[in-house]
Design an enzyme around this catalytic site. Sequence first.
Site, PDB file in Angstrom:
ATOM      1  CB  SER A  39      32.595  66.808  41.394  1.00  0.00           C
ATOM      2  OG  SER A  39      33.322  66.372  41.979  1.00  0.00           O
ATOM      3  CB  CYS A 150      38.101  43.034  40.160  1.00  0.00           C
ATOM      4  SG  CYS A 150      38.276  43.036  41.403  1.00  0.00           S
ATOM      5  CB  SER A 180      44.723  48.812  42.429  1.00  0.00           C
ATOM      6  OG  SER A 180      44.850  47.693  41.999  1.00  0.00           O
ATOM      7  CD  GLU A 203      36.417  41.084  46.305  1.00  0.00           C
ATOM      8  OE1 GLU A 203      36.680  40.668  44.913  1.00  0.00           O
ATOM      9  OE2 GLU A 203      35.606  41.646  46.498  1.00  0.00           O
ATOM     10  CG  HIS A 243      43.105  41.056  41.587  1.00  0.00           C
ATOM     11  ND1 HIS A 243      43.885  41.517  42.418  1.00  0.00           N
ATOM     12  CD2 HIS A 243      41.495  41.355  41.578  1.00  0.00           C
ATOM     13  CE1 HIS A 243      42.592  42.422  43.131  1.00  0.00           C
ATOM     14  NE2 HIS A 243      41.692  42.377  42.766  1.00  0.00           N
ATOM     15  CG  ASN A 323      43.180  44.585  40.005  1.00  0.00           C
ATOM     16  OD1 ASN A 323      44.187  44.571  39.731  1.00  0.00           O
ATOM     17  ND2 ASN A 323      43.058  45.571  40.964  1.00  0.00           N
ATOM     18  CB  THR A 324      42.060  48.712  38.078  1.00  0.00           C
ATOM     19  OG1 THR A 324      43.663  49.053  36.907  1.00  0.00           O
ATOM     20  CG2 THR A 324      42.487  48.848  38.791  1.00  0.00           C
TER      21      THR A 324
END
Length: 345
Positions: A39, A150, A180, A203, A243, A323-324
């Site tokens: 990129s 998260c 997500s 997790e 979440h 969560n994001t």
Amino acid sequence: MTVSAGVLGATGAVGQRLIQLLDPHPEFELEAVTASEDSAGHSYREVAKWRIDTPIPDRVGEMTVTRTDPEAVPDDVDILFSSLPSSVGEAVESDFCAAGYVVSSNSSNGRADDDVPLTIPEVNADHLGLIEVQRDERGWDGALVKNPNCSTITMVPPLAALDEAAGLDRVTVATLQAVSGAGYSGVTSMEIIDNAIPHIGGEEQKMETESRKLLGEFDGATVHWHDARVEASCNRIPTLDGHLENVWADTSEPLAVDAAEVALREYPSLALHSSPDQLIHVFDEPDRPQPRLDRNREGGMAIGVGGVRETDGGVQCNCLAHNTMRGAAGASILNGELLLEEGYL
């Protein structure tokens, strides 16, 4: 006066959230975006498969993407927000810190390191004192600060409120996590539609360890992890964002529902730019919080708690966070704001 900022891993899902939040930010001026070698050299608009529900900021869209290398980032950038995959973060974040950059990172690598602050500003801002230990031990002019996973960040502020009220002995949590959290291509539609997946790799361990470090005590030299026992079961469900977690907290002292709700409601927020006015919103309705209805409260930076009830050992409740936002990009930016307020930038 603004602080010059950059985003490492700017084309990914969390990187895009960071750009969305940084573009209008009054304290940070986005001056650098990095990505992979493929990129680098292209405009951000060319290489970013933009999936946020607001347009790419015009100025950012025309920025040239650079390599994720200290030599490619301008020297006058004061803080870098990292959303790199942990394998890449482990390889390069220390190089940026050694080169003098302060890195506020969402990547999971290094969160458990003894000299790395793992912070939720409203919970353990004093842990930033580890930066001095880190610089002495590693010889860095820069610094590395982490925000937690998260799923961890969803339950820890409520746990901190309960710990202050009655002490914590044991925590059990079952999560219902949005897709997500796995990234755009992390879970296919054929896997998750009409389904729930009762396993998210690594997790459980993150929740069980990170929460104890976050709730620990900093003595000026090290963090003494909280001695509560934490057990987690993590599940992926077909919601897009937010979440939801079912939490059972055994307390050291008896804690009535009314007292628990007061402790949660009154747990203080901060005066940072991205801080919610009220950190924890307690719902009276038995069927709240819900991801679709409550994840965006206060710009996605608040935490919802409902279903508070007594158990034989303490209290049970349901916790929700975006969560994001609260759990990733917003958490990194909030840590950046704390670094600025405390004079590290």
